[in-house]
Write a protein that holds these residues in place. Structure first.
Motif, PDB file in Angstrom:
ATOM      1  N   GLU A  97     147.261-132.506-106.010  1.00  0.00           N
ATOM      2  CA  GLU A  97     147.403-131.207-104.940  1.00  0.00           C
ATOM      3  C   GLU A  97     147.534-130.066-106.446  1.00  0.00           C
ATOM      4  O   GLU A  97     148.137-130.488-106.940  1.00  0.00           O
ATOM      5  N   THR A 100     146.662-122.412-108.057  1.00  0.00           N
ATOM      6  CA  THR A 100     146.403-121.404-108.461  1.00  0.00           C
ATOM      7  C   THR A 100     146.289-120.056-108.524  1.00  0.00           C
ATOM      8  O   THR A 100     147.554-119.547-107.076  1.00  0.00           O
ATOM      9  N   ASN A 126     147.310-120.603-103.997  1.00  0.00           N
ATOM     10  CA  ASN A 126     145.961-120.499-103.768  1.00  0.00           C
ATOM     11  C   ASN A 126     145.241-119.222-102.302  1.00  0.00           C
ATOM     12  O   ASN A 126     144.688-120.161-101.550  1.00  0.00           O
ATOM     13  N   LYS A 127     145.999-118.482-102.661  1.00  0.00           N
ATOM     14  CA  LYS A 127     145.842-117.766-101.964  1.00  0.00           C
ATOM     15  C   LYS A 127     144.627-116.481-102.356  1.00  0.00           C
ATOM     16  O   LYS A 127     145.879-115.885-103.378  1.00  0.00           O
ATOM     17  N   GLU A 144     141.138-118.134 -98.744  1.00  0.00           N
ATOM     18  CA  GLU A 144     141.421-119.467 -99.875  1.00  0.00           C
ATOM     19  C   GLU A 144     140.947-120.558-100.838  1.00  0.00           C
ATOM     20  O   GLU A 144     139.766-121.095 -99.966  1.00  0.00           O
ATOM     21  N   LEU A 145     142.013-120.848-101.640  1.00  0.00           N
ATOM     22  CA  LEU A 145     141.184-121.506-102.906  1.00  0.00           C
ATOM     23  C   LEU A 145     142.243-122.718-102.066  1.00  0.00           C
ATOM     24  O   LEU A 145     142.712-122.810-101.728  1.00  0.00           O
ATOM     25  N   SER A 146     140.446-124.038-102.848  1.00  0.00           N
ATOM     26  CA  SER A 146     140.711-125.280-103.088  1.00  0.00           C
ATOM     27  C   SER A 146     142.359-125.570-103.714  1.00  0.00           C
ATOM     28  O   SER A 146     142.513-124.971-104.376  1.00  0.00           O
ATOM     29  N   ALA A 147     143.357-126.625-103.079  1.00  0.00           N
ATOM     30  CA  ALA A 147     144.080-127.344-103.315  1.00  0.00           C
ATOM     31  C   ALA A 147     144.302-129.123-104.355  1.00  0.00           C
ATOM     32  O   ALA A 147     144.522-129.086-105.085  1.00  0.00           O
ATOM     33  N   THR A 148     142.778-128.769-104.194  1.00  0.00           N
ATOM     34  CA  THR A 148     142.315-130.434-104.870  1.00  0.00           C
ATOM     35  C   THR A 148     141.365-130.497-105.633  1.00  0.00           C
ATOM     36  O   THR A 148     140.773-130.753-106.527  1.00  0.00           O
ATOM     37  N   LYS A 149     140.928-128.763-105.693  1.00  0.00           N
ATOM     38  CA  LYS A 149     139.397-128.691-106.489  1.00  0.00           C
ATOM     39  C   LYS A 149     139.601-127.096-107.506  1.00  0.00           C
ATOM     40  O   LYS A 149     140.828-126.559-107.116  1.00  0.00           O
ATOM     41  N   ASN A 151     139.604-124.136-108.954  1.00  0.00           N
ATOM     42  CA  ASN A 151     139.169-122.426-108.683  1.00  0.00           C
ATOM     43  C   ASN A 151     138.306-121.487-109.383  1.00  0.00           C
ATOM     44  O   ASN A 151     138.463-120.387-109.052  1.00  0.00           O
ATOM     45  N   ARG A 154     135.207-119.951-109.093  1.00  0.00           N
ATOM     46  CA  ARG A 154     134.651-119.401-107.491  1.00  0.00           C
ATOM     47  C   ARG A 154     135.516-117.879-107.771  1.00  0.00           C
ATOM     48  O   ARG A 154     134.528-117.606-107.215  1.00  0.00           O
TER      49      ARG A 154
END
Length: 432
Positions: A97, A100, A126-127, A144-149, A151, A154
């Motif tokens: 994870e 960001t 990740n917010k 909410e941003l991804s923790a595994t991909k 960002n 986006r």
């Protein structure tokens, strides 16, 4: 899968001579290129984005010494009144994870050479919060941003082309940037009666230390009144005095002195440094700095100019060698240095980077870069090293991100990266 190392991206659109800047900084990043190709502009951009004051109010003119008017900011190659600048940091967390953080801002040209803040995005843990300024209010949206991909894409897409779902906050008379910061980025906690900036990224991810190309002049005597950090190194004599006055039991300071003297010997500039107070009983008395060389001692103003020019950089960097959060931004450290001293400085950069320090170095010196590359090759140390190659074209300045492998090899360089140097070497072969 994204890298497990911290990723620190800087980018801009329509900034000074560049249509676009989109590069990642490494543990050590060299900025190279012809004159007027944009090297200093990249340094100015990083200096601004890491400025603590800018992190809170997004005032692009926070430091008038860096940027003062819209004329200093907008690219002359693009017929556009808008400019976007920002950073995105991807931080490894647990397992696979990531966290960001982001700070992105867009401005448009206003009256009297001003720039008006129009859009902002800040992200932490990740917010992300996206904010758009309107005539008498602001609108905002949280994501909410991804923790595994990754960002990055986006965040920029939402900032550039806002989707639906923004909420309008009516704030009559909203005209000034600080209001946008207070009311847009902050949430008011009714229970604790205070503002919460949970969407704001860490303001101390890196502590910036910038050294300009022209540093302190050598003097015969120095005042004992300590000065705050100065890009020209006016604070350096007192830092050096503090180091050289340390007790023998202070192992950290003694290690710093040994490394300073080691650099002096390797560079051929001096064998040892000394601080001589004019009064041993008065701690506020003036003092002089001396160097020894081949058995003789000289005042700092009695030796080559290069010693006083490199001292601020090596004293500060070695003294702060255990601070992994410090990013040293250095312009042309090779000025007034013999190639032997330039190579020694490249080795010093490598040794300090191994301890976790970060460097952003604008340079024309192959000796610095090549010695650093050799140290990488010889040690097989995994330092992320970048070369930002800037060039001026008919459409404006362009920056290429070039990687240096753990073996010290240059990777993914553009075809014209070494054209001039190869042509010069070819000419010399004709002398044989």
């Amino acid at each position: 899968m994204p890298t497990r190392k911290l990723l620190f991206k800087i980018f801009a659109r329509n900034f000074r001579g560049f249509r676009k800047i989109d590069v990642n900084l490494g543990d050590v990043t060299f900025i190279v290129g012809d004159n007027s190709s944009g090297k200093t502009s990249i340094l100015k951009l990083v200096d601004l984005l890491l400025n603590v004051t800018y992190a809170f109010d997004f005032d692009i003119f926070t430091d008038k010494a860096i940027l003062a008017t819209s004329h200093d900011v907008l690219s002359p190659y693009i017929n556009s009144p808008d400019v976007t600048i920002g950073t995105i940091t991807v931080i490894p967390a647990d397992k696979n994870e990531f966290k960001t953080e982001a700070k992105v801002a867009s401005y448009e040209k206003g009256p009297s050479e001003t720039l008006i803040l129009k859009k902002v995005v800040t992200a932490s843990n990740n917010k992300a919060r996206f904010i758009i300024s309107e005539a008498d209010a602001i609108v905002r949206k949280d994501i909410e941003l991804s923790a595994t991909k990754p960002n990055l894409k986006r965040i920029l897409e939402e900032h550039d082309r806002p989707s639906k779902g923004y909420q309008k906050l009516k704030i009559p008379g909203l005209k000034r940037i600080p209001n946008l910061m207070i009311f847009g980025l902050a949430d008011f906690d009714e229970k604790q009666k205070k503002f919460n900036l949970s969407y704001s990224p860490s303001s101390d991810r890196f502590q910036m230390r910038h050294f300009g190309p022209i540093r302190m002049d050598p003097e015969h005597a120095y005042s004992s009144y300590a000065e705050s950090f100065d890009p020209k190194g006016r604070h350096t004599p007192n830092v050096l005095k503090s180091l050289l006055s340390a007790r023998r039991s202070d192992k950290s300071r003694r290690a710093t002195i040994r490394q300073l003297n080691h650099f002096g010997a390797e560079s051929g500039m001096f064998d040892k440094l000394f601080v001589i107070p004019y009064s041993k009983s008065d701690p506020k008395a003036p003092f002089r700095i001396e160097v020894s060389k081949k058995g003789r001692r000289f005042s700092l103003d009695e030796v080559g100019y290069g010693v006083s020019q490199i001292l601020p950089i090596i004293v500060d960097s070695i003294a702060r060698r255990t601070s992994g959060r410090t990013l040293f931004s250095i312009q042309q450290p090779e000025l007034h240095l013999h190639p032997k001293a330039q190579a020694a400085f490249g080795e010093l950069l490598f040794n300090l980077a191994k301890l976790g320090m970060k460097f952003l170095v604008e340079t024309h010196s192959d000796y610095i870069i090549n010695r650093f590359r050799y140290c990488l090759h010889a040690s097989k140390t995994n330092l992320e090293t970048k070369v930002l190659f800037c060039e001026n074209t008919k459409k404006g300045n362009v920056v290429h991100e070039v990687s240096v492998s753990s073996r010290g090899e240059i990777e993914n360089a553009p075809s014209n990266y070494r054209t001039f140097f190869l042509r010069e070497q070819h000419k010399l072969f004709k002398l044989i």
